[in-house]
Design a protein around this motif. Structure first.
Motif, short mmCIF file in Angstrom:
data_model
loop_
_atom_site.label_atom_id
_atom_site.label_comp_id
_atom_site.label_asym_id
_atom_site.label_seq_id
_atom_site.Cartn_x
_atom_site.Cartn_y
_atom_site.Cartn_z
N THR A 43 -23.53 -39.46 -1.28
CA THR A 43 -23.46 -38.06 -0.87
C THR A 43 -22.68 -37.92 0.43
OG1 THR A 43 -25.57 -37.56 -1.94
CG2 THR A 43 -24.84 -36.04 -0.23
N SER A 44 -22.84 -38.89 1.32
CA SER A 44 -22.15 -38.82 2.62
C SER A 44 -20.64 -38.81 2.48
CB SER A 44 -22.57 -40.02 3.49
OG SER A 44 -23.96 -40.00 3.75
N ASP A 45 -20.12 -39.43 1.42
CA ASP A 45 -18.67 -39.53 1.26
C ASP A 45 -17.99 -38.17 1.19
OD1 ASP A 45 -17.44 -42.38 0.79
OD2 ASP A 45 -19.41 -42.44 -0.13
N GLY A 46 -18.66 -37.20 0.64
CA GLY A 46 -18.03 -35.88 0.49
C GLY A 46 -18.35 -34.92 1.61
N ALA A 47 -19.17 -35.36 2.55
CA ALA A 47 -19.60 -34.45 3.63
C ALA A 47 -18.43 -34.05 4.51
CB ALA A 47 -20.68 -35.13 4.46
N GLN A 202 -20.83 -27.73 -2.70
CA GLN A 202 -19.54 -27.88 -3.40
C GLN A 202 -18.42 -27.56 -2.42
OE1 GLN A 202 -19.24 -26.46 -7.44
NE2 GLN A 202 -17.10 -25.84 -7.20
N VAL A 203 -17.47 -28.49 -2.30
CA VAL A 203 -16.36 -28.31 -1.36
C VAL A 203 -15.04 -28.63 -2.05
CG1 VAL A 203 -17.82 -28.92 0.60
CG2 VAL A 203 -16.41 -30.69 -0.48
N LEU A 204 -13.97 -28.23 -1.41
CA LEU A 204 -12.62 -28.55 -1.85
C LEU A 204 -11.91 -29.31 -0.73
CD1 LEU A 204 -13.41 -25.53 -2.98
CD2 LEU A 204 -11.06 -25.54 -3.80
#
Length: 338
Positions: A43-47, A202-204
């Protein structure tokens, strides 16, 4: 003297930070990280990785201040070192804006970021739907780089890594003397914590190299964070939502909200989209307990439930967790087979 065997469950930013701190400061410990997922799949990878913290009502303010300060000081030292590019840690300047003037105009962490001040009326004209703002320089952490850097540092300190799913605490008690639980959302099942819940984000990632300053709406749901290789644009904070699939409606909402703040994003290219589940909890759990496993009382340290403040508080809570592990070492009779 024989070494105590410590296992850290979880390889996100909280788990790896805790493992590094233990391995580097407690030479009497042999430390192993066990996790089902490592970078780039945590999860941290996309933070977004920006150091701004929410306030936790059940945690004393002095404790929260210490967590933030320790984390900021740790990352700021990296910014000023030759490790900065490899670790993916950088200074980032920008603003946090509010639709109405908040009750608390100066958050507790304002003492630790750089150059905190209130925005002028002229600056706020850029955001006509917002009546108040704060400008400051903080730190942005590119977690896909930072996690690999932490793991490398952990291995250099003698740490061991195992990639496998932990189904129960009992299976760990056979091989380890102290269990450190940094399993995040996994704590719901691993230790039966009913207070843990998913907060879907959710992010881009967008290509917009002309953007250099972040913009964050104070509720944390809308933000634009320029980074080293891309701009993180978000987001969502959907409590209790377990969906890991991309939602086109969320993507459209994010783009509309962020383009309203920064119109030039309409010309930016979407590089990728990402969904992750933050480990939500009313307040982070950083404490120790004795658990009964296979007829023995096993010392256990918890460090999880940071919600959207995982990177922001990771080093601070890791240092506190080390203190708790040290207490366990002082109080436990080491097993004869150590």
């Amino acid at each position: 003297m024989k070494r105590a065997r410590v296992v850290v469950v979880g390889a996100g930013v909280v788990g790896l930070s805790t493992a590094v701190c233990i391995a580097e400061t407690l030479p009497l410990c042999s430390v192993t990280v066990v996790a089902e997922k490592f970078s780039p799949d945590t999860t941290s990878d996309g933070a977004a990785g920006i150091l701004i913290s929410e306030f936790f009502p059940d945690i004393p303010l002095a404790r929260q201040r210490q967590w933030f300060k320790d984390s900021f000081d740790h990352l700021f030292a990296i910014v000023q070192s030759e490790s900065s590019p490899e670790a993916g840690v950088m200074l980032s300047s920008g603003c946090q804006i509010f639709p109405e003037v908040p009750a608390d105009t100066k958050p507790y962490w304002s003492d630790f970021v750089i150059g905190f001040r209130l925005m002028t009326d002229r600056e706020l004209k850029r955001f006509p739907n917002h009546k108040f703002g704060q400008a400051f320089t903080t730190i942005k952490c590119e977690c896909s780089s930072y996690l690999l850097w932490l793991e490398k540092r952990f291995r250099k300190a003698g740490g061991l890594v195992q990639q496998r799913k932990v189904n129960s605490l009992e299976e760990l008690s056979i091989s380890y003397d102290i269990i450190v639980n940094c399993s995040g959302l996994g704590s719901k099942s691993l230790v039966g914590d009913a207070e843990v819940y998913p907060v879907r984000g959710q992010v881009l990632k967008m290509e917009a190299p002309w953007l250099h300053h972040f913009v964050r709406v104070a509720d944390g749901k809308t933000y634009i964070y320029p980074g080293i290789r891309s701009v993180t644009v978000g987001g969502t904070r959907q409590d209790g939502d377990w969906r890991l699939q991309l939602d086109e409606g969320d993507t459209e909402s994010v783009l509309q909200r962020c383009t309203r703040l920064e119109p030039s994003l309409s010309q930016a290219k979407v590089l990728c989209e990402w969904v992750g589940l933050r480990p939500g909890r009313r307040s982070p759990r950083v404490e120790r307990e004795l658990v009964q496993l296979r007829g023995c009382r096993v010392p256990m340290v918890h460090n999880y439930g940071h919600g959207g403040s995982g990177i922001t508080l990771s080093w601070g809570t890791a240092l506190e967790a080390v203190g708790l592990v040290r207490q366990c070492l002082h109080e436990m009779p080491l097993k004869s087979n150590l």
